[in-house]
Design an enzyme around this catalytic site. Structure first.
Site, PDB file in Angstrom:
ATOM      1  N   ARG A 231      12.037  -4.615   8.354  1.00 53.33           N
ATOM      2  CA  ARG A 231      12.081  -6.509   8.327  1.00 53.33           C
ATOM      3  C   ARG A 231      13.159  -6.984   7.533  1.00 53.33           C
ATOM      4  NH1 ARG A 231       8.388  -5.972  11.133  1.00 53.33           N
ATOM      5  NH2 ARG A 231       6.768  -6.811  10.991  1.00 53.33           N
ATOM      6  N   ASP A 255      17.810  -4.876  13.551  1.00 53.63           N
ATOM      7  CA  ASP A 255      16.621  -5.039  14.747  1.00 53.63           C
ATOM      8  C   ASP A 255      16.012  -5.948  13.806  1.00 53.63           C
ATOM      9  OD1 ASP A 255      16.273  -4.415  17.367  1.00 53.63           O
ATOM     10  OD2 ASP A 255      13.848  -4.000  15.724  1.00 53.63           O
ATOM     11  N   GLU A 260      15.526 -14.563  11.144  1.00 48.77           N
ATOM     12  CA  GLU A 260      15.597 -14.814  12.362  1.00 48.77           C
ATOM     13  C   GLU A 260      14.626 -15.574  12.741  1.00 48.77           C
ATOM     14  OE1 GLU A 260      14.058 -10.471  12.171  1.00 48.77           O
ATOM     15  OE2 GLU A 260      12.504 -10.886  13.615  1.00 48.77           O
ATOM     16  N   HIS A 292      15.240  -7.710  17.367  1.00 47.91           N
ATOM     17  CA  HIS A 292      13.267  -7.485  17.022  1.00 47.91           C
ATOM     18  C   HIS A 292      12.809  -6.511  18.302  1.00 47.91           C
ATOM     19  CE1 HIS A 292      10.473  -8.086  13.899  1.00 47.91           C
ATOM     20  NE2 HIS A 292      10.223  -6.523  14.123  1.00 47.91           N
TER      21      HIS A 292
HETATM   22  P1  NAI Z   1       3.083   2.371   7.837  1.00 49.97           P
HETATM   23  O1  NAI Z   1       1.928   1.565   6.746  1.00 49.97           O
HETATM   24  O2  NAI Z   1       3.010   3.672   8.602  1.00 49.97           O
HETATM   25  O3  NAI Z   1       4.372   2.954   6.611  1.00 49.97           O
HETATM   26  C1  NAI Z   1       4.447   1.912   5.584  1.00 49.97           C
HETATM   27  C2  NAI Z   1       5.370   3.074   4.876  1.00 49.97           C
HETATM   28  O4  NAI Z   1       6.470   2.595   3.651  1.00 49.97           O
HETATM   29  C3  NAI Z   1       4.334   3.709   3.953  1.00 49.97           C
HETATM   30  O5  NAI Z   1       4.317   5.194   4.249  1.00 49.97           O
HETATM   31  C4  NAI Z   1       4.122   2.915   2.085  1.00 49.97           C
HETATM   32  O6  NAI Z   1       3.480   4.412   1.370  1.00 49.97           O
HETATM   33  C5  NAI Z   1       5.659   2.650   2.483  1.00 49.97           C
HETATM   34  N1  NAI Z   1       6.150   1.514   1.385  1.00 49.97           N
HETATM   35  C6  NAI Z   1       5.328   0.845   1.128  1.00 49.97           C
HETATM   36  N2  NAI Z   1       5.708  -0.073  -0.127  1.00 49.97           N
HETATM   37  C7  NAI Z   1       6.903   0.684  -0.193  1.00 49.97           C
HETATM   38  C8  NAI Z   1       7.507   0.526  -1.546  1.00 49.97           C
HETATM   39  N3  NAI Z   1       7.284  -0.814  -2.221  1.00 49.97           N
HETATM   40  N4  NAI Z   1       8.661   1.489  -1.090  1.00 49.97           N
HETATM   41  C9  NAI Z   1       8.999   2.294  -0.427  1.00 49.97           C
HETATM   42  N5  NAI Z   1       7.778   2.776   0.696  1.00 49.97           N
HETATM   43  C10 NAI Z   1       6.408   1.864   0.777  1.00 49.97           C
HETATM   44  O7  NAI Z   1       4.201   1.954   8.583  1.00 49.97           O
HETATM   45  P2  NAI Z   1       5.401   1.976  10.051  1.00 49.97           P
HETATM   46  O8  NAI Z   1       4.012   1.292  11.136  1.00 49.97           O
HETATM   47  O9  NAI Z   1       5.703   2.680  10.181  1.00 49.97           O
HETATM   48  O10 NAI Z   1       6.114   0.391  10.442  1.00 49.97           O
HETATM   49  C11 NAI Z   1       6.662   0.382   9.182  1.00 49.97           C
HETATM   50  C12 NAI Z   1       7.172  -1.214   9.605  1.00 49.97           C
HETATM   51  O11 NAI Z   1       8.260  -0.754  10.331  1.00 49.97           O
HETATM   52  C13 NAI Z   1       6.552  -2.384   9.351  1.00 49.97           C
HETATM   53  O12 NAI Z   1       6.465  -2.937   7.912  1.00 49.97           O
HETATM   54  C14 NAI Z   1       6.895  -2.943   9.858  1.00 49.97           C
HETATM   55  O13 NAI Z   1       7.587  -3.602   8.804  1.00 49.97           O
HETATM   56  C15 NAI Z   1       8.177  -2.341  11.243  1.00 49.97           C
HETATM   57  N6  NAI Z   1       8.256  -2.533  12.564  1.00 49.97           N
HETATM   58  C16 NAI Z   1       8.796  -3.147  13.197  1.00 49.97           C
HETATM   59  C17 NAI Z   1       9.046  -3.369  14.248  1.00 49.97           C
HETATM   60  C18 NAI Z   1      10.116  -3.960  15.072  1.00 49.97           C
HETATM   61  O14 NAI Z   1      10.186  -3.750  16.308  1.00 49.97           O
HETATM   62  N7  NAI Z   1      11.572  -3.887  14.334  1.00 49.97           N
HETATM   63  C19 NAI Z   1       8.292  -2.800  14.793  1.00 49.97           C
HETATM   64  C20 NAI Z   1       6.611  -2.288  14.753  1.00 49.97           C
HETATM   65  C21 NAI Z   1       6.725  -2.114  12.855  1.00 49.97           C
END
Ligand code: NAI
Length: 331
Positions: A231, A255, A260, A292
């Site tokens: 993000r 990305d 954005e 994105h």
């Molecule tokens: P997920 O929920 O599986 O993993 C997120 C990880 O971040 C978890 O292990 C969590 O413990 C950790 N986390 C939470 N708070 C934290 C902090 N303060 N410091 C460090 N780590 C922390 O989510 P997933 O599926 O891996 O997605 C990650 C991110 O990717 C999403 O939140 C979303 O913002 C982004 N995303 C971007 C996309 C794109 O098209 N560019 C598409 C899908 C997701």
């Protein structure tokens, strides 16, 4: 009677992905416009709204939606920082697609990294102009380098798997480290100081807002490469620009971008873009910006559509959904 849904920010690829999954029981009305306070009244008479990352569901919009009779906000994405969950509590239900294809985002992060490191973006333009000079195109190899991964959830762990395939060392930081990890966790400051490349895969929360700011950049190795496919607001874009100008940051792959929401997904060619920080970043030879698009694969779009439809069916069948997100659960 069918369930009626207002689908905001609909793009041709969304409609193509959703149409095969739609049955007699759910009807979508596709709106090109994004959901915000000005457009929320379009939701009148619909049972729910289906929204994406740059739609807005803040307190004002949620109040409009409730007045309009909307019972469900179905996010067709994983992140939910654009929804005021606290305000939604007790008024309407919010569901999301927690996982669709971690491979899509992790592979895009690696694609951007290889592109910027080996200067493919510049070589492509040169050879199209029959300029076959190699001057200025020297890259560096990933093998033996250290990758710092912030956030080791589904996408972060898939990205780590890919990096290991390149022979990289891994430093990871997560607020909630995984117990079964086959890589090393370190405190964030150690990751910042020890990584050649840093990739962000954590959600945007109060904790992670501007997790990469001027102070964090100053702690990094000189010439560090930053990848952000999570993000935009994880990174203070002005601090990043200063870091690039000072050569502290060697390259950036973005990305996502903090501001954005009014720009990405739209065609602004021929317009004067007013955001000077974004314009300057895009013009840097060592920065790659994609709008994105990391999620944008056939596989991910199909999985998003299937889960969104099943979320809607589940909720309207018994008022509950396993992919519901609530303020209480997050708090
Ligand atoms: P997920 O929920 O599986 O993993 C997120 C990880 O971040 C978890 O292990 C969590 O413990 C950790 N986390 C939470 N708070 C934290 C902090 N303060 N410091 C460090 N780590 C922390 O989510 P997933 O599926 O891996 O997605 C990650 C991110 O990717 C999403 O939140 C979303 O913002 C982004 N995303 C971007 C996309 C794109 O098209 N560019 C598409 C899908 C997701």
């Amino acid at each position: 009677m069918s369930i009626r849904f207002a689908f905001f920010d609909a793009k041709p690829y969304d409609i193509a992905a959703f149409e095969p999954h739609i049955g007699q029981d759910i009807r979508f009305k596709f709106f090109e416009t994004k959901l915000n306070a000005d457009t929320a009244e379009l939701a009148h008479g619909f049972d729910g709204v289906c929204i994406f990352v740059n739609d807005t569901a803040d307190a004002e919009v949620i109040d409009h939606l409730c007045e309009a009779g909307v019972k469900l906000i179905a996010l067709r994405c994983a992140g939910f920082n654009n929804v005021d969950l606290k305000h939604a509590a007790g008024k309407l239900t919010v569901v999301r697609v927690p996982a669709y294809s971690p491979h899509a985002v992790a592979e895009h992060a690696m694609a951007m990294l290889l592109c910027v490191l080996r200067k493919v973006h510049r070589a492509y333009i040169r050879t199209r102009d029959f300029n076959f000079s190699l001057n200025g195109l020297t890259g560096f190899e990933l093998h033996g380098r250290t990758m710092g991964v912030v956030g080791t959830g589904r996408i972060g762990r898939e990205f780590i798997r890919i990096c290991k395939g390149f022979g990289m060392k891994i430093l990871a930081y997560d607020k909630f480290p995984a117990k079964d990890a086959d890589f090393d966790y370190v405190p964030l400051n150690e990751l910042l100081a020890g990584s050649d490349i840093i990739s962000l895969h954590c959600p945007l929360t109060d904790d992670t807002y501007h997790i990469i700011d001027a102070d964090a950049i100053a702690r990094m190795k000189k010439g560090v490469v930053l990848i952000n496919t999570s993000r935009g607001a994880l990174v203070d874009a002005d601090a990043l620009l200063e870091g690039i100008k000072a050569r502290q940051v060697g390259a950036a792959c973005l990305d996502v971008y903090e501001e954005e929401s009014d720009i990405f997904f739209e065609d602004y060619s021929g317009h004067i873009v007013q955001d000077d920080t974004l314009a300057r970043l895009i013009y840097m030879p060592n920065v790659i910006v994609t709008s994105h698009q990391a999620f944008l694969t056939d596989e991910a779009l199909s999985a998003i559509a299937a889960t969104t439809i099943s979320n809607i069916r589940e909720f309207f069948a018994d008022g509950k959904c396993q992919n519901e997100i609530s303020y209480k659960k997050q708090g």
